[in-house]
Design an enzyme around this catalytic site. Sequence first.
Site, PDB file in Angstrom:
ATOM      1  N   THR A   1      36.301  15.226  55.981  1.00 56.69           N
ATOM      2  CA  THR A   1      36.930  15.389  56.062  1.00 56.69           C
ATOM      3  C   THR A   1      38.678  15.728  56.547  1.00 56.69           C
ATOM      4  O   THR A   1      39.195  15.923  56.345  1.00 56.69           O
ATOM      5  CB  THR A   1      36.368  16.833  55.745  1.00 56.69           C
ATOM      6  OG1 THR A   1      35.203  16.981  54.985  1.00 56.69           O
ATOM      7  CG2 THR A   1      37.395  18.077  55.659  1.00 56.69           C
TER       8      THR A   1
ATOM      9  N   SER B   1      31.272  10.565  55.688  1.00 65.53           N
ATOM     10  CA  SER B   1      30.376   9.776  57.165  1.00 65.53           C
ATOM     11  C   SER B   1      28.921   9.194  56.555  1.00 65.53           C
ATOM     12  O   SER B   1      28.026   8.725  57.181  1.00 65.53           O
ATOM     13  CB  SER B   1      30.408  10.551  57.706  1.00 65.53           C
ATOM     14  OG  SER B   1      29.078  11.945  58.299  1.00 65.53           O
TER      15      SER B   1
ATOM     16  N   THR C   1      32.467  14.437  59.574  1.00 64.53           N
ATOM     17  CA  THR C   1      31.201  15.346  60.721  1.00 64.53           C
ATOM     18  C   THR C   1      30.175  15.550  60.663  1.00 64.53           C
ATOM     19  O   THR C   1      28.541  16.042  61.428  1.00 64.53           O
ATOM     20  CB  THR C   1      31.468  16.927  60.599  1.00 64.53           C
ATOM     21  OG1 THR C   1      31.503  17.613  58.993  1.00 64.53           O
ATOM     22  CG2 THR C   1      33.291  17.273  61.307  1.00 64.53           C
ATOM     23  N   ASP C   2      29.388  15.250  59.279  1.00 65.36           N
ATOM     24  CA  ASP C   2      27.923  15.250  58.832  1.00 65.36           C
ATOM     25  C   ASP C   2      27.043  13.941  59.871  1.00 65.36           C
ATOM     26  O   ASP C   2      25.745  14.779  60.365  1.00 65.36           O
ATOM     27  CB  ASP C   2      27.887  14.810  57.473  1.00 65.36           C
ATOM     28  CG  ASP C   2      28.885  15.876  56.210  1.00 65.36           C
ATOM     29  OD1 ASP C   2      28.487  16.816  56.796  1.00 65.36           O
ATOM     30  OD2 ASP C   2      28.531  15.557  54.920  1.00 65.36           O
TER      31      ASP C   2
HETATM   32  N1  ASP Z   1      31.069  15.087  54.858  1.00 63.97           N
HETATM   33  C1  ASP Z   1      31.734  15.231  55.407  1.00 63.97           C
HETATM   34  C2  ASP Z   1      31.858  13.785  56.534  1.00 63.97           C
HETATM   35  O1  ASP Z   1      30.793  13.533  56.903  1.00 63.97           O
HETATM   36  C3  ASP Z   1      32.506  15.973  56.063  1.00 63.97           C
HETATM   37  C4  ASP Z   1      32.804  16.084  57.400  1.00 63.97           C
HETATM   38  O2  ASP Z   1      33.701  15.431  57.388  1.00 63.97           O
HETATM   39  O3  ASP Z   1      33.042  17.243  57.660  1.00 63.97           O
HETATM   40  O4  ASP Z   1      32.213  12.866  55.833  1.00 63.97           O
END
Ligand code: ASP
Length: 344
Positions: free
Chosen positions: A37, A79, A113-114
């Site tokens: 993100t 991710s 973040t995932d």
């Molecule tokens: N779907 C995203 C990821 O992990 C979520 C994020 O980055 O917060 O790539």
Amino acid sequence: MRIQDLSVVLVCALVGQTASLAQSAKPQVHVVGTGGTIGSAGGYWTGNATRVPVEDLLKIPGIDSVATVTTEQFLNVPSSAIGPVRWLELNRRISELFRSRPDLQGVVVTHGTDTMEETAYFLDLTIDGDRAVIVTGSMRPSNMAGADGPANLMNAVRAAADTASRGRGTMVLMDDRLFSARDVTKTNSTRVETFQAPERGPAAIVDPEGVFYRSKSPGRRAAQFDIGELVDLPRVDIIYSYPGADSVVVDAVVAAGAKGLVFAGVGRGGLTGSQSAAVRRAVDKGVIVVASTRTGSGRVPVGTRGTTIGSGDLNPQKARVLLSLALTRTNDATQIRKIFADNQ
Ligand code: ASP
């Protein structure tokens, strides 16, 4: 030229030199972009996001006063697309940076973040040396109101540039807090304060004034695993436990070639009777089984669960990373139990 003019020229030259010395004396930080993100604009959640290059993310007012920053776009993916093969590649890239750039104070990795906690823990277990690796991301796309990416990135660079970050291994910077990669986990699907270290708390607070570590002594375990020529890790699956869970999933992943299983067990790592029977069959085939908990925090004692190894306070996804790496060294349950005990 008059003597006064000459002195003006000399003073200008000296000032210029001092300025460039001050410039080069600033800590050097390299930012490796992988996506997520933080590297997006627009509808990340609706599937029509635009990717933003990492060098654009670094256009943060004031960042030049913190460090001299270089960047590279290693990947630009969510991710969920980053797994063991990419972890190994990322390790090699960062190790190469540390080898080829002795001037580098630290590396920042931008990441979705995932699954950030898994990548960070893998790097923590495998990157050699004492220089900081700081993983960061954002919960909001770069053009959304209240975007948290710039502040996280700025603080990640601050942390990587700080000599006090040396010897602390890989850390995750989110929402003004720095966490040890081993302890941190994502606890909320949408909020900016989602990252927590349930049993141990943050390692430091980071803000425009600086990086404030709770403990002055770094105390990092050395890199524990040498990835050598590995291009993938042994298969380890995570299986949930819940009332009525039968043996189907356990038998299926063993048939698919899993070398290890991690259970997100109930309470202190509990399984249903059918799952326990399937675990006994798996162990007889040489599969290593680790019991963790689906509760989100707390310990499953490492040494007291018969044929299975308790994960301690490693959550299931962290236990999977450690077990995958342990299996690159040995298939012996006693030795792997010791590896888990040593990582508490
Ligand atoms: N779907 C995203 C990821 O992990 C979520 C994020 O980055 O917060 O790539």
